[in-house]
Write a protein that holds these residues in place. Structure first.
Motif, PDB file in Angstrom:
ATOM      1  N   VAL A  12      33.803  37.184  45.428  1.00  0.00           N
ATOM      2  CA  VAL A  12      35.141  37.470  44.747  1.00  0.00           C
ATOM      3  C   VAL A  12      34.884  35.520  44.114  1.00  0.00           C
ATOM      4  O   VAL A  12      36.032  35.942  42.807  1.00  0.00           O
ATOM      5  N   VAL A  13      34.646  34.322  44.633  1.00  0.00           N
ATOM      6  CA  VAL A  13      35.628  33.847  44.460  1.00  0.00           C
ATOM      7  C   VAL A  13      34.033  33.191  43.299  1.00  0.00           C
ATOM      8  O   VAL A  13      34.972  32.460  42.290  1.00  0.00           O
ATOM      9  N   ARG A  16      35.658  34.808  39.740  1.00  0.00           N
ATOM     10  CA  ARG A  16      36.793  33.383  38.702  1.00  0.00           C
ATOM     11  C   ARG A  16      36.503  32.500  39.087  1.00  0.00           C
ATOM     12  O   ARG A  16      37.113  32.387  37.590  1.00  0.00           O
ATOM     13  N   THR A  38      43.491  35.776  36.901  1.00  0.00           N
ATOM     14  CA  THR A  38      44.383  36.072  37.878  1.00  0.00           C
ATOM     15  C   THR A  38      43.505  37.743  37.874  1.00  0.00           C
ATOM     16  O   THR A  38      43.335  38.269  39.252  1.00  0.00           O
ATOM     17  N   SER A  41      40.272  38.874  39.789  1.00  0.00           N
ATOM     18  CA  SER A  41      40.699  38.038  40.979  1.00  0.00           C
ATOM     19  C   SER A  41      41.543  39.638  41.884  1.00  0.00           C
ATOM     20  O   SER A  41      39.793  39.856  43.081  1.00  0.00           O
ATOM     21  N   ARG A  45      38.232  42.006  44.107  1.00  0.00           N
ATOM     22  CA  ARG A  45      38.901  41.701  45.643  1.00  0.00           C
ATOM     23  C   ARG A  45      38.961  43.944  45.476  1.00  0.00           C
ATOM     24  O   ARG A  45      38.552  43.949  46.553  1.00  0.00           O
TER      25      ARG A  45
END
Ligand SMILES: Nc1ncnc2c1ncn2[C@@H]1O[C@H](COP(=O)(O)OP(=O)(O)OP(=O)(O)O)[C@@H](O)[C@H]1O
Ligand SMILES: [Mg+2]
Length: 131
Positions: A12-13, A16, A38, A41, A45
């Motif tokens: 996930v990071v 981003r 945002t 992200s 998630r």
């Protein structure tokens, strides 16, 4: 087009970070970059937490009038969403989240398309255009 896996929090990071780089290179303003990052992200998630993992496809696109944008498609093969309107309601969560990820993501982008059927996974495609 870049395809990134979403199987862990680290993934996930990485999604981003990748979206930030592509959004900056495509000429989105700093504010619009942050909105897209945002949204991405939250959707990454969701693919991980609710969909059991999936992928993000990131690409730069051009509109008919020549504007640049970034399109991201999230896909998972999880349980799907039985009631899409309910899922998009501010504050509704099937778990112990805040229920703001999906609705918030929709507000942060210019185009938002959610396709899902119970038992058939979930696909969310978002686009942010430069202005
Ligand atoms: N990819 C997905 N697969 C299956 N269900 C999903 C998916 N994405 C969202 N949902 C459903 O939609 C609901 C709302 O999603 P939303 O992101 O708004 O809230 P949340 O993830 O529960 O909490 P948070 O505010 O922390 O994101 C989820 O609780 C879940 O039931
Ligand atoms: Mg969420």
């Amino acid at each position: 087009m870049d395809e990134l896996p979403i199987w862990s929090g680290d993934d996930v990071v990485r999604v981003r970070q990748h979206v930030r780089v592509v959004a900056a290179a495509s000429g989105l303003s700093l504010v619009d970059q942050t909105k897209l990052v945002t949204a991405a992200s939250e959707l990454a998630r969701n693919a991980l937490v609710h969909g059991g993992g999936g992928t993000a496809r990131v690409e730069v696109v051009k509109s008919a009038n020549g504007k640049a944008g970034v399109r991201i498609g999230f896909a998972d093969d999880g349980p799907g969403i039985a009631d899409i309107d309910l899922a998009l309601t501010d504050g509704w969560t099937s778990g112990d989240g805040l229920g703001l990820g999906l609705s918030g993501a929709r507000r942060l982008v210019d185009e938002f398309e959610l396709t899902s059927k119970a038992g058939r996974g979930t696909s969310v495609v978002v686009v942010k255009w430069s202005r």
